[in-house]
Design a protein around this motif. Structure first.
Motif, PDB file in Angstrom:
ATOM      1  N   ILE A 226       6.840 -11.677 -10.214  1.00 35.24           N
ATOM      2  CA  ILE A 226       7.431 -12.873  -9.600  1.00 35.24           C
ATOM      3  C   ILE A 226       6.509 -13.417  -8.519  1.00 35.24           C
ATOM      4  CG2 ILE A 226       9.352 -13.700  -8.177  1.00 35.24           C
ATOM      5  CD1 ILE A 226      11.144 -11.680  -9.650  1.00 35.24           C
ATOM      6  N   VAL A 227       5.969 -12.526  -7.713  1.00 32.98           N
ATOM      7  CA  VAL A 227       5.039 -12.932  -6.658  1.00 32.98           C
ATOM      8  C   VAL A 227       3.778 -13.553  -7.264  1.00 32.98           C
ATOM      9  CG1 VAL A 227       3.427 -11.965  -4.975  1.00 32.98           C
ATOM     10  CG2 VAL A 227       5.851 -11.389  -4.843  1.00 32.98           C
TER      11      VAL A 227
ATOM     12  N   ALA B  42      -2.043  -9.316   0.278  1.00 36.67           N
ATOM     13  CA  ALA B  42      -1.081  -8.789   1.249  1.00 36.67           C
ATOM     14  C   ALA B  42       0.192  -8.306   0.565  1.00 36.67           C
ATOM     15  CB  ALA B  42      -0.748  -9.854   2.287  1.00 36.67           C
ATOM     16  N   GLY B  43       0.593  -9.025  -0.481  1.00 36.54           N
ATOM     17  CA  GLY B  43       1.819  -8.653  -1.160  1.00 36.54           C
ATOM     18  C   GLY B  43       1.671  -7.451  -2.067  1.00 36.54           C
ATOM     19  N   LEU B  44       0.537  -7.332  -2.761  1.00 36.20           N
ATOM     20  CA  LEU B  44       0.464  -6.379  -3.865  1.00 36.20           C
ATOM     21  C   LEU B  44      -0.446  -5.184  -3.638  1.00 36.20           C
ATOM     22  CD1 LEU B  44       0.412  -8.815  -6.935  1.00 36.20           C
ATOM     23  CD2 LEU B  44       2.351  -7.671  -5.874  1.00 36.20           C
ATOM     24  N   LEU B  45      -1.658  -5.390  -3.157  1.00 32.16           N
ATOM     25  CA  LEU B  45      -2.663  -4.327  -3.252  1.00 32.16           C
ATOM     26  C   LEU B  45      -2.299  -3.082  -2.460  1.00 32.16           C
ATOM     27  CD1 LEU B  45      -6.072  -6.219  -3.381  1.00 32.16           C
ATOM     28  CD2 LEU B  45      -4.420  -5.712  -5.175  1.00 32.16           C
ATOM     29  N   THR B  46      -1.902  -3.258  -1.208  1.00 25.61           N
ATOM     30  CA  THR B  46      -1.552  -2.081  -0.411  1.00 25.61           C
ATOM     31  C   THR B  46      -0.299  -1.390  -0.950  1.00 25.61           C
ATOM     32  OG1 THR B  46      -0.411  -3.568   1.131  1.00 25.61           O
ATOM     33  CG2 THR B  46      -2.643  -2.902   1.705  1.00 25.61           C
TER      34      THR B  46
ATOM     35  N   LEU C 113       0.317  -7.136  10.493  1.00 30.48           N
ATOM     36  CA  LEU C 113       1.707  -6.904  10.112  1.00 30.48           C
ATOM     37  C   LEU C 113       1.806  -6.207   8.756  1.00 30.48           C
ATOM     38  CD1 LEU C 113       3.590 -10.123  11.277  1.00 30.48           C
ATOM     39  CD2 LEU C 113       3.276  -7.942  12.461  1.00 30.48           C
ATOM     40  N   VAL C 114       0.861  -6.485   7.855  1.00 34.19           N
ATOM     41  CA  VAL C 114       0.800  -5.734   6.598  1.00 34.19           C
ATOM     42  C   VAL C 114       0.643  -4.244   6.900  1.00 34.19           C
ATOM     43  CG1 VAL C 114      -0.521  -5.335   4.485  1.00 34.19           C
ATOM     44  CG2 VAL C 114      -0.131  -7.663   5.269  1.00 34.19           C
TER      45      VAL C 114
ATOM     46  N   SER D 284       8.483  -6.014   1.446  1.00 31.09           N
ATOM     47  CA  SER D 284       7.165  -6.354   1.987  1.00 31.09           C
ATOM     48  C   SER D 284       6.345  -7.179   1.000  1.00 31.09           C
ATOM     49  CB  SER D 284       6.417  -5.071   2.358  1.00 31.09           C
ATOM     50  OG  SER D 284       5.195  -5.364   2.992  1.00 31.09           O
ATOM     51  N   ILE D 285       6.447  -6.844  -0.289  1.00 32.65           N
ATOM     52  CA  ILE D 285       5.745  -7.638  -1.305  1.00 32.65           C
ATOM     53  C   ILE D 285       6.144  -9.103  -1.190  1.00 32.65           C
ATOM     54  CG2 ILE D 285       5.613  -8.110  -3.789  1.00 32.65           C
ATOM     55  CD1 ILE D 285       5.764  -5.069  -4.236  1.00 32.65           C
ATOM     56  N   ILE D 286       7.443  -9.349  -1.062  1.00 31.15           N
ATOM     57  CA  ILE D 286       7.950 -10.726  -1.038  1.00 31.15           C
ATOM     58  C   ILE D 286       7.615 -11.408   0.288  1.00 31.15           C
ATOM     59  CG2 ILE D 286      10.045 -12.135  -1.116  1.00 31.15           C
ATOM     60  CD1 ILE D 286      11.264  -9.935  -2.907  1.00 31.15           C
TER      61      ILE D 286
END
Length: 527
Positions: free
Chosen positions: A108-109, A268-272, A326-327, A356-358
């Motif tokens: 979705i992201v 920021a949404g996915l990799l970490t 913040l990530v 956090s992803i969203i």
């Protein structure tokens, strides 16, 4: 004897019954993204067609993940083995509630990022591969969430990292090259540590199948031996680098502000979060004894990650750098769940990962709009955005409340779960750090909102005067910018006001890795 034939019972080594058509949903995310990335690559010179092709396949990815999650919730854990070879001989895709949930949210992201990129990535960026790289990145992300083989987890990490390198340097600015060097070196070290740990794990158990490893570790009473503790320490360092945990997190704020803002949003949404997912999968499913042995160390890392991330955000005057910290702070909260290791704690970590992803993707997209409206990412040069767009100011305030863990938005529930789990485990300092991190994050986001939105103009101008500058960028009104940002913000509100569905998914995902009987039965049948 020549010409004689020997009857071989292939059912002992291979699947001889046809695979259900619905089970192809297990590999559909990887197949769709590979096919879509290939088509985008072949049509890269047609910059007008690139967004259309990319968005069609990203939409198909979302639909495939919806179907996959529905099947997992209905049938339980699903396994599909390549080449019909039975585990542990064949390479397995094994999908449980945690993997299917994260894969759906990630898709979705990615779709939102593809829409946002259609307005922010120019013809040059499209020609040099924004949409192929985005789709291939999702190949790696989806594969990592859905694989049941520890070596193939490493392979999917490599796929997403190679794609991320391409996205990071897209534009070829000097600052991007500088950020990519820092990003690349640390991830290269982490990847090598991952591979070394996996080689040692294979040397101990003679298998790479996660279910097989989990079963053999269970026979060793959880696997708290010195050898497995050493392997776990290597995995912890490798995944800490990829998740940007303290003290190996300095690469993230040095690189995430350098590319196009939509690329930063995806990163920021996915990799970490893939790094955090790998930590949960390895430490809770495969090496629970080693996790318990290293719980105090993980707690210290979690506390340091939360506090340094939140304090780093307070010290920043550039919006994208602030969001990078913040990530990091959010990664610390998820590590707190791994440190405690209970069902409630892991549920909180999974819920927090979804949140956090969203929210981090949405915040970077909002930062892009701030740059378009205000003409800068520096807080001292921003101001008057509330007057320019009250709706945008309200939307940013919602995201600020959510990332701080304040009610009634999505960040509130997982933080409550993590604090409750930490107190229940006697880890008062860990629970206090989660609350302190939320308080410091609230101050950092309040500072951004006051400087950029509430005051009448940039630094040095009087509020409400004609000198208060707001750049009315024509592209800032594009529906392609507002639609994905609105959708992600709506999800933040929905999961805050109606958390029951996500609470159930997170609880089911946590139970599946803590008590993996269903996972093992899916891979090995009734054995």
């Amino acid at each position: 004897m020549a010409g004689s034939s020997v009857s071989v019972d292939l059912s002992q080594a291979m699947t001889v019954t046809p695979v259900s058509a619905a089970d192809w949903l297990v590999v559909a995310p990887s197949i769709l993204t590979l096919l879509g990335g290939s088509l985008c690559l072949m049509t890269r010179k047609n910059t007008d067609a690139q967004p259309k092709v990319g968005l069609i396949f990203l939409l198909l990815l979302v639909l495939a993940n919806i179907g996959l999650l529905a099947r997992v919730l209905d049938q339980g854990v699903i396994t599909m083995v390549m080449g019909n070879w039975l585990p542990p001989f064949g390479i397995a895709f094994t999908v449980d509630a945690m993997g299917a949930t994260l894969s759906l949210i990630a898709s979705i992201v990615a779709l939102c990022a593809g829409i946002y990129g259609s307005a922010t990535v120019g013809k040059t960026g499209r020609r040099y591969g924004f949409y192929p790289f985005l789709l291939l990145l999702m190949t790696g992300v989806s594969g990592a969430f859905l694989t049941g083989d520890i070596f193939n987890l490493y392979v999917w990490f490599e796929v997403l990292l190679i794609s991320s390198y391409g996205l990071l340097v897209l534009g070829n600015d000097r600052i991007q090259l500088d950020g990519s060097v820092k990003y690349g070196i640390l991830n290269l070290i982490g990847t090598n540590l991952f591979l070394i740990a996996t080689g040692l794990l294979y040397g101990v158990f003679g298998t790479l199948n996660m279910a097989d490893i989990a079963g053999k570790v269970a026979e060793l009473n959880g696997g708290a031996s010195g050898t497995l503790a050493t392997i776990a320490a290597l995995y912890l360092l490798a995944f800490a680098m990829k998740a940007a945990a303290f003290p190996v997190n300095f690469w993230l704020p040095a690189s995430y502000h350098t590319p196009n803002v939509v690329v930063s949003a995806v990163f920021a949404g996915l990799l970490t979060k893939v790094g955090v997912y790998a930590l949960i999968r390895v430490f809770v499913l495969l090496l629970p004894g080693a996790r318990a042995y290293m719980a105090e160390l993980i707690s210290v890392i979690a506390i340091a990650t939360m506090i340094t991330g939140a304090m780093g955000a307070l010290a920043q005057s550039e919006v994208r750098r602030l969001l990078g910290y913040l990530v990091i702070a959010g990664i610390g909260s998820m590590l707190a769940g791994v440190a405690v290791g209970s069902t409630l704690a892991i549920s909180g970590a999974i819920f927090y990962a979804v949140h956090s992803i969203i929210v981090m993707t949405a915040l970077y997209m909002a930062a892009g709009l701030m740059g378009l409206l205000g003409g800068s990412y520096q807080l001292r040069e921003l101001g008057g955005l509330y007057a320019a767009s009250p709706a945008f100011a309200a939307l940013f305030l919602v995201l600020g409340f959510a990332v701080s863990g304040l009610p009634p938005f999505s960040g509130f529930w997982p933080k409550i779960m993590l604090v409750d789990a930490a107190f229940g485990d006697g880890r008062v300092w860990l629970a206090s750090a989660i609350l302190l991190s939320g308080f410091l994050t609230t101050l950092a986001m309040g500072r951004v909102w006051i400087y950029a939105f509430w005051r009448g103009g940039p630094e040095g101008t009087a509020d409400g005067t004609a000198t208060a500058r707001v750049v009315a960028s024509a592209s800032a009104g594009s529906p392609a910018l507002w639609l994905p940002l609105g959708v992600l913000t709506a999800l933040v509100v929905f999961f805050g006001l109606q958390p029951e569905w996500m609470l159930q998914l997170a609880s089911r995902g946590a139970s599946g890795v803590i008590e993996p009987l269903g996972y093992l039965r899916s891979v090995f049948g009734g054995m």
